[in-house]
Write an enzyme that holds these catalytic residues in place. Structure first.
Site, short mmCIF file in Angstrom:
data_model
loop_
_atom_site.label_atom_id
_atom_site.label_comp_id
_atom_site.label_asym_id
_atom_site.label_seq_id
_atom_site.Cartn_x
_atom_site.Cartn_y
_atom_site.Cartn_z
CG ASP A 1 8.22 -8.01 -11.83
OD1 ASP A 1 7.46 -8.25 -10.88
OD2 ASP A 1 9.20 -8.73 -12.09
N GLY B 1 16.52 -3.62 -4.15
CA GLY B 1 15.79 -2.93 -5.21
C GLY B 1 14.64 -2.15 -4.62
CG ASN B 2 10.20 -0.13 -5.42
OD1 ASN B 2 10.33 0.81 -4.64
ND2 ASN B 2 9.01 -0.58 -5.76
CB ALA B 3 10.54 -5.15 -3.05
N GLY B 4 13.13 -4.45 -1.60
CA GLY B 4 14.07 -4.67 -0.49
C GLY B 4 14.58 -3.38 0.12
CE LYS C 1 5.94 -10.54 -12.74
NZ LYS C 1 5.48 -10.28 -11.38
N GLY D 1 18.71 -8.30 -1.22
CA GLY D 1 18.16 -7.54 -2.34
C GLY D 1 17.77 -6.15 -1.90
N1 GLU Z 1 5.21 -6.83 -10.13
C1 GLU Z 1 4.46 -6.76 -8.92
C2 GLU Z 1 4.22 -8.17 -8.38
O1 GLU Z 1 4.93 -9.10 -8.69
C3 GLU Z 1 3.20 -5.91 -9.03
C4 GLU Z 1 2.19 -6.38 -10.03
C5 GLU Z 1 1.06 -5.40 -10.28
O2 GLU Z 1 1.00 -4.38 -9.62
O3 GLU Z 1 0.25 -5.71 -11.15
O4 GLU Z 1 3.34 -8.39 -7.59
#
Ligand code: GLU
Length: 410
Positions: free
Chosen positions: A147, A220-223, A107, A218
């Protein structure tokens, strides 16, 4: 020194210790999983629009690569810290193993509020991150992705910078790219869509149906995407929140209208139904989709949901987790619930390697199969060990990582 209960890395290590005891993890393997294999801290000079140079601090934590190249996003956020990237890199290692991808975990992050930067400054920062770290990245070494607050456009600048430095095309060095540069169809919605597939399996286990009520923290993209997909599938999204506020409507929100309002810069509170806390509402399912530690021992008591799907990384502290387990609330952990993003990142890498691209339907069909199988494998571990879904999933993931480490060392 007193332990900080909400320190992300100590929480990640506490989870590892619990699973060690549960599955009898080999001591030598455990010792090696206590620290990232490599942690790089860089100072990134950026020429700001006013002509002055500002230095930003960035990190890349490469936690474990026994199963394949390090893999994980890059976060641009003021709250980034060494402890946070280390924790997130450990979670990525378990996440890729949960869905059985031939990848490790890493990360990255930069301490910055990207909303304060101009487009030009953001581009120079993104390129600066790669200039500082390109020598520890590569399609078979470590593959970043988006992310929190990083986008396909940022991935495009990063890819371009990497390719300029190494002097050849290397689309597999980064995922979450725009389609025009070798991105995968379906990557943008994949974290949420993977979450939907997992949710569909999970609700069946506890007797809920597709008209269950949902609260999402949340947007964002996910929520935001999760809210959209769930509303479309017939779920009743009764509450949503973002960093500025929360709204609730017992009969269900008009999700497309909420998202459209936000997209044009509007505040949730302007839509009516403002409440203090999306976590506390009457809803069958709660979906934290913001940052770490949003559910702690201090506020876990307000939760009324029957199950929690962790779309964010690390939203529940280990202390709060124990309280939820005591109340028999099913918690589907982040390393499974949000693994759809990295799964489609992996599909993106495969397509880059073949230089041959799949349709969105092909991607989504493969994602569905992978997420459903992974849920059922994790559920089987939960049953085998008579434990929580989190520890069952950890048993599956950490067991796979340990097996690869031992195979290399034997
Ligand atoms: N940032 C995303 C996660 O936390 C995706 C990571 C990725 O695709 O490598 O899973």
């Amino acid at each position: 020194m007193e332990k900080n209960m909400n320190d992300a890395y100590s929480n990640a290590m506490e989870q590892l210790k619990e699973v060690k005891e549960l599955i009898g993890l080999d001591d030598n393997v455990y010792e090696q999983l206590k620290e990232p294999k490599r942690l790089t801290r860089v100072a990134i000079p950026v020429k700001m629009d006013n002509g002055q140079t500002k230095v930003f601090i960035g990190y890349r934590s490469q936690f474990n690569d026994a199963r394949g190249p390090f893999k994980g996003g890059i976060r641009f956020h003021p709250g980034v810290s060494e402890s946070e990237v280390k924790a997130l890199s450990a979670w990525m290692t378990w996440k890729t193993a949960t869905v059985n991808l031939p990848l490790g975990g890493g990360k990255g992050g930069v301490i910055v509020d990207p909303k304060q930067l101009s487009v030009g400054e953001l581009e120079r920062l993104s390129r600066g991150y790669i200039k500082a770290l390109y020598n520890v990245l590569g399609p078979t070494v470590d593959v970043p992705a988006p992310d929190v607050y990083t986008t396909p456009q940022i991935m495009a600048w990063m890819l371009d910078e990497y390719e300029s430095i190494v002097g050849h095309h290397a689309p597999g060095v980064i995922t979450g790219k725009p389609l025009s540069l070798g991105g995968s169809a379906g990557r943008g919605e994949s974290t949420a869509l993977g979450g939907v597939f997992v949710l569909e399996e999970a609700i069946a286990k506890i007797g809920l149906t597709k008209n269950a009520s949902v609260a999402i923290q949340g947007l964002g993209n996910a929520g935001g995407t999760m809210a959209k997909l769930l509303a479309k599938a017939g779920f009743k999204v009764v509450a949503v929140s973002d960093s500025q506020g929360a709204i609730y409507k017992a009969e269900g929100l008009d999700v497309p209208a909420v998202l459209a309002h936000k997209a044009k810069g509007g505040k949730l509170s302007e839509l009516g139904g403002a409440i203090d806390d999306a976590l506390a509402v009457e809803a069958d399912i709660l979906i934290p989709a913001a940052l770490e530690n949003s559910i702690t021992a201090d506020n876990v008591g307000v939760i009324k949901a029957k199950m929690i799907l962790e779309l964010a990384n690390g939203p529940i502290t280990p202390e709060a987790d124990k309280i939820l387990a005591g109340k028999n609330i099913l918690v589907v952990p982040d390393i499974l619930a949000n693994a759809g993003g990295v799964a489609v990142s992996y599909f993106e890498q495969v397509q880059n390697a073949y230089n041959y691209y799949w349709t969105e339907t092909e991607v989504n069909d493969k994602l569905k199969q992978l997420m459903t199988d992974s849920f059922n494998q994790a559920w089987a571990k939960k049953e085998q060990y008579q434990t929580t879904m989190r520890l069952g999933t950890y048993a599956l993931a950490v067991g796979r990582v340990a097996e690869a480490m031992k195979a290399r060392q034997a």
